[in-house]
Design a protein around this motif. Sequence first.
Motif, PDB file in Angstrom:
ATOM      1  N   TRP A  39       0.916  -1.119   0.110  1.00  0.00           N
ATOM      2  CA  TRP A  39       0.072  -0.089  -0.130  1.00  0.00           C
ATOM      3  C   TRP A  39       0.849   1.242   0.034  1.00  0.00           C
ATOM      4  O   TRP A  39       0.544   2.170  -0.481  1.00  0.00           O
ATOM      5  N   ILE A  40       1.858   1.012   0.819  1.00  0.00           N
ATOM      6  CA  ILE A  40       2.774   2.322   0.706  1.00  0.00           C
ATOM      7  C   ILE A  40       3.508   2.572  -0.501  1.00  0.00           C
ATOM      8  O   ILE A  40       3.432   3.785  -1.280  1.00  0.00           O
ATOM      9  N   ASN A  41       3.742   1.572  -1.357  1.00  0.00           N
ATOM     10  CA  ASN A  41       4.491   1.587  -2.615  1.00  0.00           C
ATOM     11  C   ASN A  41       3.517   2.078  -3.632  1.00  0.00           C
ATOM     12  O   ASN A  41       3.816   2.698  -4.686  1.00  0.00           O
ATOM     13  N   GLY A  43       1.123   4.196  -2.886  1.00  0.00           N
ATOM     14  CA  GLY A  43       0.479   5.433  -2.399  1.00  0.00           C
ATOM     15  C   GLY A  43      -0.694   5.371  -1.758  1.00  0.00           C
ATOM     16  O   GLY A  43      -1.359   6.634  -1.651  1.00  0.00           O
ATOM     17  N   ASP A  44      -1.177   4.367  -1.557  1.00  0.00           N
ATOM     18  CA  ASP A  44      -2.292   4.235  -0.622  1.00  0.00           C
ATOM     19  C   ASP A  44      -2.445   4.541   0.750  1.00  0.00           C
ATOM     20  O   ASP A  44      -3.178   4.598   1.620  1.00  0.00           O
ATOM     21  N   THR A  46      -0.125   7.204   2.896  1.00  0.00           N
ATOM     22  CA  THR A  46       0.567   8.367   2.568  1.00  0.00           C
ATOM     23  C   THR A  46       1.161   8.982   4.191  1.00  0.00           C
ATOM     24  O   THR A  46       0.612   8.669   5.253  1.00  0.00           O
ATOM     25  N   ALA A  50       1.650  12.981   1.447  1.00  0.00           N
ATOM     26  CA  ALA A  50       2.688  12.685   0.600  1.00  0.00           C
ATOM     27  C   ALA A  50       2.893  11.346   0.206  1.00  0.00           C
ATOM     28  O   ALA A  50       2.903  10.554   1.332  1.00  0.00           O
ATOM     29  N   ARG A  51       3.455  10.830  -0.959  1.00  0.00           N
ATOM     30  CA  ARG A  51       3.640   9.434  -1.285  1.00  0.00           C
ATOM     31  C   ARG A  51       5.101   9.329  -0.987  1.00  0.00           C
ATOM     32  O   ARG A  51       6.097  10.107  -1.481  1.00  0.00           O
ATOM     33  N   VAL A  52       5.520   8.639  -0.088  1.00  0.00           N
ATOM     34  CA  VAL A  52       7.054   8.300   0.175  1.00  0.00           C
ATOM     35  C   VAL A  52       7.226   6.858   0.143  1.00  0.00           C
ATOM     36  O   VAL A  52       6.547   5.856  -0.055  1.00  0.00           O
ATOM     37  N   LYS A  53       8.643   6.469   0.230  1.00  0.00           N
ATOM     38  CA  LYS A  53       8.963   4.999   0.268  1.00  0.00           C
ATOM     39  C   LYS A  53       8.894   4.175   1.544  1.00  0.00           C
ATOM     40  O   LYS A  53       8.904   5.164   2.570  1.00  0.00           O
TER      41      LYS A  53
END
Length: 319
Positions: A39-41, A43-44, A46, A50-53
């Motif tokens: 989900w992080i990868n 963009g679900d 954040t 912001a979308r991060v790694k």
Amino acid sequence: MPRTVEATQRVPATLAGARLDQAAAELFSDYSRERLKAWINAGDLTVDGARVKPKTKLHGDETLDLCATLEEEGRFEPQAIALDVVFEDDAVMVINKPAGMVVHPAAGNPDGTLLNALLHYHPEIAQLPRAGIVHRLDKDTTGLMMVAKTLPAQTALVEQLQARTVSRQYDAVVIGTPVAGGTVDAPIGRHPKDRKRQAVNASGKPAVTHFRVVERFRAHTHVRCKLETGRTHQIRVHMAHARYPLIGDPIYGGRPKLPPGAAEPLKEILREFPRQALHARKLSFVHPHTEQTMTFRAPLPDDLLMLLDYLREDHATMR
């Protein structure tokens, strides 16, 4: 229907310095680390919008927003296949799997699997990844498996497997006569030349199998194995590596070993035994809701009982 998951958590000071995927696993504990990382990868999940790694370090006081979709196992059809249910409540099922049943659909086995049976037995389980299946047994290995009926239960059971707190014992009948039990501590990975096989491989994942002798025959032994890890084909690979391959194993077993002077029925069963002689006999885990340790046992199936009877008779007759 797919279900939307929405949740918000503020990162406490105690998690300052933690990686996002580590903090998320603690703050959204109903979901597995693998699912959260995906989900992080995607963009679900954040950080402050912001979308991060996943490896991003947190400072504390950030807002984590989760908005994701839980997809059903919709591409698989429910099928009315009989299940031997050893235990069931609102959170967990324990199944005694027969020989010949594939756990999850794959190339060459598109249906007729445990997953198809579970979708028919309990339709709501379609909301869960792999229809609640927590771990697998090979097609021709019999015995106990645990299946989750809720997402929190599945997450908890997967975490127990990863923490190596689930106890799994197997009965196997092997070629050869070990003097005593032992431990095989050898990493397992893909075979360098045959991608369908596993092998002891220095670049593989850590794998540990303990075994002890239950009953010794003239040229074969009934052993009991306990897993510390759960690699693909682990017992089959480790016992073959120790030079005690399983009777009937089509991949790692080699040629049948016929005791000198053995009666024709024993020779026939050793030549024709249709599967690896392996049975998941005992399973222990902590119930995800009650936190009580639960232990289940499955008796040996008829084919292994018959094999042991022939070996026992041969041993008694020829000694």
